[in-house]
Design a protein around this motif. Structure first.
Motif, PDB file in Angstrom:
ATOM      1  N   ARG A  87     -76.367 -26.595  22.258  1.00  0.00           N
ATOM      2  CA  ARG A  87     -76.009 -27.359  23.459  1.00  0.00           C
ATOM      3  C   ARG A  87     -74.654 -28.013  23.294  1.00  0.00           C
ATOM      4  N   GLN A  88     -74.222 -28.740  24.342  1.00  0.00           N
ATOM      5  CA  GLN A  88     -72.858 -29.277  24.343  1.00  0.00           C
ATOM      6  C   GLN A  88     -72.765 -30.705  23.822  1.00  0.00           C
ATOM      7  N   PHE A  89     -73.864 -31.235  23.291  1.00  0.00           N
ATOM      8  CA  PHE A  89     -73.731 -32.558  22.676  1.00  0.00           C
ATOM      9  C   PHE A  89     -73.731 -32.395  21.165  1.00  0.00           C
ATOM     10  N   SER A 147     -70.560 -43.204  33.838  1.00  0.00           N
ATOM     11  CA  SER A 147     -71.746 -42.804  33.076  1.00  0.00           C
ATOM     12  C   SER A 147     -71.999 -41.309  33.231  1.00  0.00           C
ATOM     13  N   GLY A 148     -71.155 -40.497  32.618  1.00  0.00           N
ATOM     14  CA  GLY A 148     -71.372 -39.055  32.608  1.00  0.00           C
ATOM     15  C   GLY A 148     -70.367 -38.294  33.455  1.00  0.00           C
ATOM     16  N   GLY A 149     -70.218 -37.009  33.098  1.00  0.00           N
ATOM     17  CA  GLY A 149     -69.286 -36.134  33.789  1.00  0.00           C
ATOM     18  C   GLY A 149     -69.700 -35.856  35.228  1.00  0.00           C
ATOM     19  N   SER A 150     -71.017 -35.808  35.472  1.00  0.00           N
ATOM     20  CA  SER A 150     -71.481 -35.527  36.835  1.00  0.00           C
ATOM     21  C   SER A 150     -71.009 -36.641  37.768  1.00  0.00           C
ATOM     22  N   LEU A 151     -71.148 -37.881  37.311  1.00  0.00           N
ATOM     23  CA  LEU A 151     -70.728 -39.016  38.136  1.00  0.00           C
ATOM     24  C   LEU A 151     -69.199 -39.046  38.273  1.00  0.00           C
ATOM     25  N   ALA A 152     -68.488 -38.638  37.228  1.00  0.00           N
ATOM     26  CA  ALA A 152     -67.024 -38.595  37.307  1.00  0.00           C
ATOM     27  C   ALA A 152     -66.590 -37.544  38.334  1.00  0.00           C
ATOM     28  N   ASN A 153     -67.254 -36.389  38.332  1.00  0.00           N
ATOM     29  CA  ASN A 153     -66.909 -35.343  39.310  1.00  0.00           C
ATOM     30  C   ASN A 153     -67.157 -35.834  40.733  1.00  0.00           C
ATOM     31  N   LEU A 154     -68.301 -36.485  40.931  1.00  0.00           N
ATOM     32  CA  LEU A 154     -68.615 -37.020  42.263  1.00  0.00           C
ATOM     33  C   LEU A 154     -67.574 -38.064  42.677  1.00  0.00           C
ATOM     34  N   SER A 188     -68.339 -22.963  38.007  1.00  0.00           N
ATOM     35  CA  SER A 188     -68.198 -24.427  37.926  1.00  0.00           C
ATOM     36  C   SER A 188     -69.580 -25.068  37.730  1.00  0.00           C
ATOM     37  N   HIS A 189     -69.579 -26.280  37.189  1.00  0.00           N
ATOM     38  CA  HIS A 189     -70.836 -26.959  36.854  1.00  0.00           C
ATOM     39  C   HIS A 189     -71.607 -27.355  38.115  1.00  0.00           C
ATOM     40  N   TYR A 190     -72.929 -27.395  38.020  1.00  0.00           N
ATOM     41  CA  TYR A 190     -73.725 -27.672  39.215  1.00  0.00           C
ATOM     42  C   TYR A 190     -73.458 -29.055  39.799  1.00  0.00           C
ATOM     43  N   ALA A 241     -60.799 -27.056  39.321  1.00  0.00           N
ATOM     44  CA  ALA A 241     -60.659 -26.138  38.181  1.00  0.00           C
ATOM     45  C   ALA A 241     -61.517 -26.678  37.045  1.00  0.00           C
ATOM     46  N   THR A 242     -61.869 -25.815  36.111  1.00  0.00           N
ATOM     47  CA  THR A 242     -62.685 -26.264  34.971  1.00  0.00           C
ATOM     48  C   THR A 242     -61.964 -25.936  33.669  1.00  0.00           C
ATOM     49  N   ALA A 243     -61.914 -26.922  32.790  1.00  0.00           N
ATOM     50  CA  ALA A 243     -61.358 -26.688  31.452  1.00  0.00           C
ATOM     51  C   ALA A 243     -62.537 -26.706  30.492  1.00  0.00           C
ATOM     52  N   GLY A 244     -63.094 -25.529  30.266  1.00  0.00           N
ATOM     53  CA  GLY A 244     -64.293 -25.408  29.435  1.00  0.00           C
ATOM     54  C   GLY A 244     -65.520 -25.281  30.319  1.00  0.00           C
ATOM     55  N   THR A 245     -65.714 -24.068  30.889  1.00  0.00           N
ATOM     56  CA  THR A 245     -66.872 -23.903  31.783  1.00  0.00           C
ATOM     57  C   THR A 245     -68.164 -23.964  30.974  1.00  0.00           C
ATOM     58  N   THR A 246     -69.224 -24.399  31.646  1.00  0.00           N
ATOM     59  CA  THR A 246     -70.493 -24.575  30.956  1.00  0.00           C
ATOM     60  C   THR A 246     -71.039 -23.249  30.406  1.00  0.00           C
ATOM     61  N   PRO A 247     -71.012 -22.152  31.174  1.00  0.00           N
ATOM     62  CA  PRO A 247     -71.618 -20.928  30.626  1.00  0.00           C
ATOM     63  C   PRO A 247     -70.884 -20.379  29.406  1.00  0.00           C
ATOM     64  N   VAL A 270     -59.617 -31.483  37.855  1.00  0.00           N
ATOM     65  CA  VAL A 270     -59.952 -30.654  36.697  1.00  0.00           C
ATOM     66  C   VAL A 270     -61.201 -31.235  36.043  1.00  0.00           C
ATOM     67  N   ASP A 271     -62.255 -30.430  36.038  1.00  0.00           N
ATOM     68  CA  ASP A 271     -63.466 -30.820  35.326  1.00  0.00           C
ATOM     69  C   ASP A 271     -63.273 -30.395  33.866  1.00  0.00           C
ATOM     70  N   ALA A 272     -62.781 -31.365  33.058  1.00  0.00           N
ATOM     71  CA  ALA A 272     -62.570 -31.103  31.621  1.00  0.00           C
ATOM     72  C   ALA A 272     -63.660 -31.818  30.835  1.00  0.00           C
ATOM     73  N   TRP A 299     -63.444 -36.144  31.856  1.00  0.00           N
ATOM     74  CA  TRP A 299     -63.416 -35.772  30.437  1.00  0.00           C
ATOM     75  C   TRP A 299     -64.554 -36.516  29.737  1.00  0.00           C
ATOM     76  N   ASP A 300     -65.526 -35.753  29.260  1.00  0.00           N
ATOM     77  CA  ASP A 300     -66.680 -36.349  28.578  1.00  0.00           C
ATOM     78  C   ASP A 300     -66.344 -36.578  27.107  1.00  0.00           C
ATOM     79  N   ALA A 301     -66.240 -37.834  26.699  1.00  0.00           N
ATOM     80  CA  ALA A 301     -66.037 -38.091  25.261  1.00  0.00           C
ATOM     81  C   ALA A 301     -67.317 -37.790  24.486  1.00  0.00           C
ATOM     82  N   HIS A 302     -68.474 -37.752  25.195  1.00  0.00           N
ATOM     83  CA  HIS A 302     -69.722 -37.467  24.478  1.00  0.00           C
ATOM     84  C   HIS A 302     -69.923 -35.963  24.263  1.00  0.00           C
ATOM     85  N   LYS A 303     -68.964 -35.154  24.652  1.00  0.00           N
ATOM     86  CA  LYS A 303     -69.049 -33.731  24.299  1.00  0.00           C
ATOM     87  C   LYS A 303     -68.102 -33.510  23.110  1.00  0.00           C
TER      88      LYS A 303
HETATM   89  C1  LIG Z   1     -68.110 -28.393  32.739  1.00  0.00           C
HETATM   90  C2  LIG Z   1     -69.101 -29.511  32.872  1.00  0.00           C
HETATM   91  N1  LIG Z   1     -68.931 -30.434  33.834  1.00  0.00           N
HETATM   92  C3  LIG Z   1     -69.777 -31.462  33.999  1.00  0.00           C
HETATM   93  C4  LIG Z   1     -70.877 -31.600  33.188  1.00  0.00           C
HETATM   94  C5  LIG Z   1     -71.815 -32.748  33.422  1.00  0.00           C
HETATM   95  O1  LIG Z   1     -71.551 -33.730  32.505  1.00  0.00           O
HETATM   96  P1  LIG Z   1     -72.645 -34.858  32.171  1.00  0.00           P
HETATM   97  O2  LIG Z   1     -73.749 -34.145  31.469  1.00  0.00           O
HETATM   98  O3  LIG Z   1     -71.898 -35.801  31.304  1.00  0.00           O
HETATM   99  O4  LIG Z   1     -73.069 -35.455  33.469  1.00  0.00           O
HETATM  100  C6  LIG Z   1     -71.119 -30.657  32.180  1.00  0.00           C
HETATM  101  C7  LIG Z   1     -72.306 -30.786  31.308  1.00  0.00           C
HETATM  102  O5  LIG Z   1     -72.661 -29.956  30.576  1.00  0.00           O
HETATM  103  C8  LIG Z   1     -70.200 -29.594  32.014  1.00  0.00           C
HETATM  104  O6  LIG Z   1     -70.373 -28.652  31.087  1.00  0.00           O
END
Ligand SMILES: Cc1ncc(COP(=O)(O)O)c(C=O)c1O
Length: 487
Positions: A87-89, A147-154, A188-190, A241-247, A270-272, A299-303
């Motif tokens: 996983r990514q953590f 609190s997380g990349g999802s919230l940052a994207n939103l 792109s991430h969900y 754009a994504t810098a490091g796609t999830t898949p 940019v979702d980095a 940018w998730d520092a927890h990744k």
């Molecule tokens: C590219 C990308 N964006 C966003 C997220 C969501 O980040 P978070 O899990 O911190 O909400 C992830 C999580 O895996 C991700 O890979």
């Protein structure tokens, strides 16, 4: 009773128990995967530990705390083991545990300077430190933690919407005579499409941009797609754009996408979340070329910065835009004219009111060690992904599906004689499940163009090519078992 529970002796004793139990977990680097435990068993064990607590029995507390921590460690993914590639953590830098311990006791929620002076200042300092690598305009940019990349994207997409349609905060989308839309890569991430739903635009207004063979957005076909969307009557306001796609960890071509966004007046986000950490490396930075042209970066520092979750940084190219995400008045917290204290408040820029002082777990190791451990770790992980790719390519019975842009690699096991696509997809899924249940390695699975593939994410710096070799042997063993059962 409360005097006893709040006593320093109690705290030191409990912290000692935690240190010895968690230290054991950290120190166990045997090759192990996830011992996925039946939820009924975890429920039974946790239930037994829940009942009969007594405030006045110190010996029982010590035993129970140790038992709870052991159960916690035993049932989770062993992130410090070389068997963990799933996983990514990451297992965080251990010093961050000392910071989190302090944060729990000190309690300094970080949205307001008054409540968290040092976290508020540390957020400003880390923004400046990291922007030296990102390269946004030093006199205009700002950074806020979420609190997380999802919230940052939103949050970034809210700011983008606020810039294009400032009236929507008050009128809602019903007040618009246009159909707002965003464009995103197929991989792109969900959380991006989820954000589109939350923004009230509807997923139908998300334009999917096609990918090239390396699963990066193809800018030429993307331009045609954007034109077609505009011709359909969509009013595009942002391109993601994504810098490091999830898949697969792919990095979209940000220079070309920044050109597209500039030509069409789109906000470039940019979702980095995953790949942001590469920017601190002199060797890897060029892979993120163009990121400095983004309007916002998550940018998730927890990744790939290896600190405890959640710790996400949202950078804005122009600090005025950070205030476009949320608009409200609340006289009990927000001042109309900031003073030298409230100028450090983040609350108007982030969704949270009470916010974990998350930046502390990044700032403290940075203050102690500088960038060096972050650079060493991300370079090592990306190198490992390339080594694994080359190793797989040399095998007759494996096929890597891409050359890694970052630290994620997808591949398939190819038995002899070869199978049709459906059977091969089912085999990959079965391999992943069996590998997990045997508990030696932990890897993941992903569907690419509708077909299952195996996926490894290198997050642990102790993993070597030898461990990857052992993983391939494990996959061969498991695949032989599956094929024999089917025969
Ligand atoms: C590219 C990308 N964006 C966003 C997220 C969501 O980040 P978070 O899990 O911190 O909400 C992830 C999580 O895996 C991700 O890979």
């Amino acid at each position: 009773m409360l005097d006893d529970l709040f006593s320093v002796e109690r705290f030191v004793g409990d912290a000692g128990i935690a240190l010895s139990r968690i230290g054991r977990f950290l120190g166990d680097t045997s090759v192990r995967g996830l011992a996925l435990t039946d939820p009924a068993l975890v429920m039974a064990a946790a239930g037994k530990l829940t009942r009969g607590g007594r405030p006045d029995d110190a010996a029982m507390h010590a035993d129970r705390l140790a038992a709870i921590l052991d159960l916690y460690a035993r049932t989770g993914i062993p992130v410090y083991s070389p068997g963990y590639m799933g996983r990514q953590f990451s297992g965080p830098l251990p010093v961050t545990a000392a910071v989190d311990l302090a944060s729990a006791i000190l309690t300094q929620p970080a949205s307001f300077y008054e409540a968290g002076p040092l976290p508020s200042v540390a957020e400003r300092i880390m923004g400046e430190e990291l922007n030296r690598f990102l390269g946004m305009p030093a006199d205009r940019f700002t950074m806020v933690t979420t609190s997380g990349g999802s919230l940052a994207n939103l949050t970034a997409l809210l700011a983008a919407r606020g810039r294009r349609y400032p009236e929507v905060w008050t009128t809602g989308l019903a007040g618009l005579d246009r159909r707002p839309a965003i464009a995103v890569g197929e991989d792109s991430h969900y959380s991006i499409t989820r954000a589109a739903g939350l923004l009230g635009m509807g997923e139908a207004q998300v334009v999917r941009l096609p990918l090239d063979a390396a699963r990066r957005i193809d800018p030429v076909r993307a331009a045609a797609e954007l034109d077609a969307a505009a011709a359909r009557g969509l009013d595009l306001f942002a391109l993601v754009a994504t810098a490091g796609t999830t898949p697969v960890g792919a990095i979209d071509p940000m220079e070309a996408l920044a050109d597209l966004a500039a030509e069409r007046g789109l906000w470039l986000h940019v979702d980095a979340a995953h790949g942001g950490g590469m920017i601190v490396s002199d060797r890897l930075r060029a892979r993120l070329a163009g990121i400095e042209r983004a309007d916002s970066i998550a940018w998730d520092a927890h990744k790939t910065m290896f600190v405890p979750a959640a710790c996400t940084m949202l950078f804005y190219r122009d600090r005025d835009h950070a205030h476009a995400a949320f608009r409200q008045e609340a006289s009990y917290v927000f001042e109309k004219t900031p003073d030298r204290y409230t100028a450090f408040d983040a609350a108007e820029k982030n969704f949270e009111c009470t916010k974990r002082p998350m930046i502390m777990s990044l700032w403290v190791p940075w203050a102690l060690y500088g960038p060096a451990p972050f650079v060493e770790k991300i370079e090592g992980l990306c190198d490992m992904a390339v080594q694994a790719h080359d190793l797989l390519r040399a095998q007759r019975d494996f096929v890597p599906l891409h050359r890694p842009d970052s630290n994620i690699l997808c591949f398939r096991y190819v038995p002899e004689p070869p199978m049709d696509e459906a059977a091969s997809g089912a085999l990959q899924t079965e391999i992943r499940n069996r590998v997990r249940s045997r508990g030696r390695f932990f890897i993941s699975k992903v569907d690419l163009d509708g077909q299952a593939a195996l996926r490894v994410v290198f997050m642990n710096h102790v993993v070597t090519a030898q461990h990857v070799g052992l993983l391939l042997d494990e996959i061969r063993t498991v695949a032989a078992m599956v094929l024999e059962e089917r025969a």
